[in-house]
Design an enzyme around this catalytic site. Structure first.
Site, PDB file in Angstrom:
ATOM      1  N   SER A 183       1.527  -9.838  -0.741  1.00  0.00           N
ATOM      2  CA  SER A 183       1.058  -8.527  -0.594  1.00  0.00           C
ATOM      3  C   SER A 183       1.703  -7.732   0.693  1.00  0.00           C
ATOM      4  CB  SER A 183      -0.320  -8.381  -0.872  1.00  0.00           C
ATOM      5  OG  SER A 183      -0.998  -9.247  -0.106  1.00  0.00           O
ATOM      6  N   GLU A 225      -9.620   6.926   3.625  1.00  0.00           N
ATOM      7  CA  GLU A 225     -10.589   6.094   4.101  1.00  0.00           C
ATOM      8  C   GLU A 225      -9.787   4.987   4.437  1.00  0.00           C
ATOM      9  OE1 GLU A 225     -10.488   6.094   1.208  1.00  0.00           O
ATOM     10  OE2 GLU A 225      -9.886   3.779   0.636  1.00  0.00           O
ATOM     11  N   LYS A 233       0.918  -1.199  -0.005  1.00  0.00           N
ATOM     12  CA  LYS A 233       0.005  -0.010  -0.117  1.00  0.00           C
ATOM     13  C   LYS A 233       0.755   1.273   0.080  1.00  0.00           C
ATOM     14  CE  LYS A 233      -4.630  -1.440   1.605  1.00  0.00           C
ATOM     15  NZ  LYS A 233      -4.597  -2.866   1.855  1.00  0.00           N
TER      16      LYS A 233
HETATM   17  C1  LIG Z   1      -5.257  -3.959   1.663  1.00  0.00           C
HETATM   18  C2  LIG Z   1      -4.477  -5.077   1.559  1.00  0.00           C
HETATM   19  C3  LIG Z   1      -4.891  -5.948   0.538  1.00  0.00           C
HETATM   20  C4  LIG Z   1      -5.845  -5.660  -0.403  1.00  0.00           C
HETATM   21  O1  LIG Z   1      -5.814  -4.775  -1.232  1.00  0.00           O
HETATM   22  P1  LIG Z   1      -5.990  -4.681  -2.866  1.00  0.00           P
HETATM   23  O2  LIG Z   1      -6.233  -3.331  -3.068  1.00  0.00           O
HETATM   24  O3  LIG Z   1      -6.881  -5.667  -3.266  1.00  0.00           O
HETATM   25  O4  LIG Z   1      -4.521  -5.160  -2.961  1.00  0.00           O
HETATM   26  C5  LIG Z   1      -4.203  -7.285   0.195  1.00  0.00           C
HETATM   27  N1  LIG Z   1      -3.133  -7.428   0.928  1.00  0.00           N
HETATM   28  C6  LIG Z   1      -2.707  -6.682   1.870  1.00  0.00           C
HETATM   29  C7  LIG Z   1      -1.614  -7.103   2.848  1.00  0.00           C
HETATM   30  C8  LIG Z   1      -3.443  -5.488   2.278  1.00  0.00           C
HETATM   31  O5  LIG Z   1      -2.943  -4.700   3.237  1.00  0.00           O
END
Ligand SMILES: *Cc1c(COP(=O)(O)O)cnc(C)c1O
Length: 395
Positions: A380, A112, A90
């Site tokens: 992610s 948000e 992010k």
């Molecule tokens: C917020 C988040 C997501 C989901 O958001 P996307 O916009 O779909 O990537 C996935 N993995 C992590 C670690 C997150 O913090």
């Protein structure tokens, strides 16, 4: 050849667009005109890439997971977004949008947040760039995610608990939009995923596209060709997946597999698998697949993973699914928990619960893999924030 990128009117096939109140028209129009020239300017590129390198710690490693590769009968590489500063992908987006805001002469940032991950990333970017920051968060989420609330406050952000509706993400988003309507001239709204009115989905996808830009040269270095056979990622709003696939969208040699949150099962009514159970509607200014009742009321999504329980999915992914470009599967809570433990025990990496939803697809799709296939799966985020949940379920 089909082009899966956004078209000139802000649509991906029949999804996307900008369905916004009259009062925001000029603000969104200004952003639409400004974002591409800014993204392509040398000044922005230099500032952004310097921050990605020295502040975020990019490039993130592309790690060959040997034991998991043997288990699933492929050559599995993990794209390690979990190693970024603040623990997830992010930050790539938050830094980029605050840099854009500055170049547009905006003096105030709003955002948000649901679980608080995007709020923390935005508060971090604002601390770094000395911008006042207000984060809207549902009152229920403020209670559930108090560690992230403390982080945002320590970073200097004002956290506003939203008491309306179900007191979760959708209500926080409504409140952020209300604030934006009241202060369109000086305020920049940093959206946390590939959702919202055009140009947000495209802008966020481009900011996250550094992920696939790196995958290209990292694969070239490690396997001798710059494309994989499969790309895999989890999908909430869609930003880490968008970054993972961006440079391969129109490359049909590369197959795309996306994992959404099944919750307790997509038939159970307690799910966040909006691509599979949603119907077309307007949410947060965009025409997308939404979980809604017959008369258009949003159905509260459910997932064990706070970052995936969004009632819609971005327009890019809606179109990829509709066109059959992406294979979309759900991973349920228990499958994600199991996958998180597997990665931890086999590779020594504790993933975020969100990322575990991509890992949980491996057993479901392994029968498609040939042993020589190169599979890149994006981790992610890291799992520190989810330790309580992990321990509760596996004592
Ligand atoms: C917020 C988040 C997501 C989901 O958001 P996307 O916009 O779909 O990537 C996935 N993995 C992590 C670690 C997150 O913090």
């Amino acid at each position: 050849m089909t082009d899966y990128n956004v078209d000139r009117n802000g649509f991906y096939g029949e999804y996307g667009g900008a369905y916004i109140p009259e009062i925001l028209f000029k603000t969104v129009e200004n952003l639409k005109e400004a974002y591409l020239p800014i993204l392509e300017s040398e000044d922005f590129k230099q500032a952004y890439h310097a921050l990605l390198k020295d502040y975020v710690g990019r490039p993130s490693p592309l790690y060959y997971a040997k034991r998991m590769s043997e288990k699933y009968g492929c050559r599995l590489f993990l794209k390690r977004e979990d190693l970024n500063h603040t623990g997830a992908h992010k930050i790539n987006n938050a830094l980029g949008q605050v840099l854009i805001a500055k170049r547009m002469g905006k003096t105030r940032i709003i955002a948000e947040t649901g679980a608080g991950q995007h709020g923390v990333a935005t508060a971090t970017a604002c601390a770094l760039m000395n911008m006042p920051c207000t984060v809207y968060q549902g009152a229920l989420d403020v209670q559930r995610q108090h560690v992230n609330v403390e982080r945002m406050k320590m970073l200097g952000a004002t956290v506003v608990p939203v008491e309306s509706g179900n007191k979760t993400l959708k209500d926080a988003t409504n409140e952020a939009i209300r604030d934006w309507c009241c202060h369109p001239a000086d305020t920049f709204y940093v959206i946390g995923s590939t959702v919202g009115p055009h140009p947000y989905p495209d802008m966020v996808a481009r900011l996250q596209s550094v992920i696939s830009e790196e995958i290209k040269w990292q694969l070239k270095e490690q396997v001798g060709r710059d494309y994989p056979d499969y790309l895999m990622a989890c999908v909430g709003g869609g930003s880490n997946a968008a970054g993972t696939i961006y440079h391969y969208l129109n490359d049909e040699r590369v197959r795309i597999i996306l994992g959404e949150a099944g919750g307790k099962g997509i038939e159970s009514g307690e799910t966040a698998a909006s691509l599979q159970v949603g119907t077309i509607g307007i949410l947060h200014g965009s025409r997308i697949k939404v979980m809604q009742t017959d008369d258009g009321q949003i159905i509260e999504p459910y997932s064990i993973s706070a970052g995936l329980d969004y009632p819609g999915t971005g327009p890019l992914h809606c179109n990829l699914y509709a066109e059959g470009r992406a294979q979309v599967l759900a991973a349920n809570d228990n499958e994600a928990l199991k996958a998180a433990y597997e990665l931890t025990r086999m590779e020594g990496i504790i993933p975020a619960l969100e990322s575990a939803h991509a890992l949980a697809l491996l057993p479901k799709v392994a029968n498609q893999f040939k042993p020589t296939d190169v599979v890149v799966l994006t981790v992610s985020g890291r799992g520190d924030k989810d330790l309580d949940t992990y321990l509760k379920h596996f004592e």
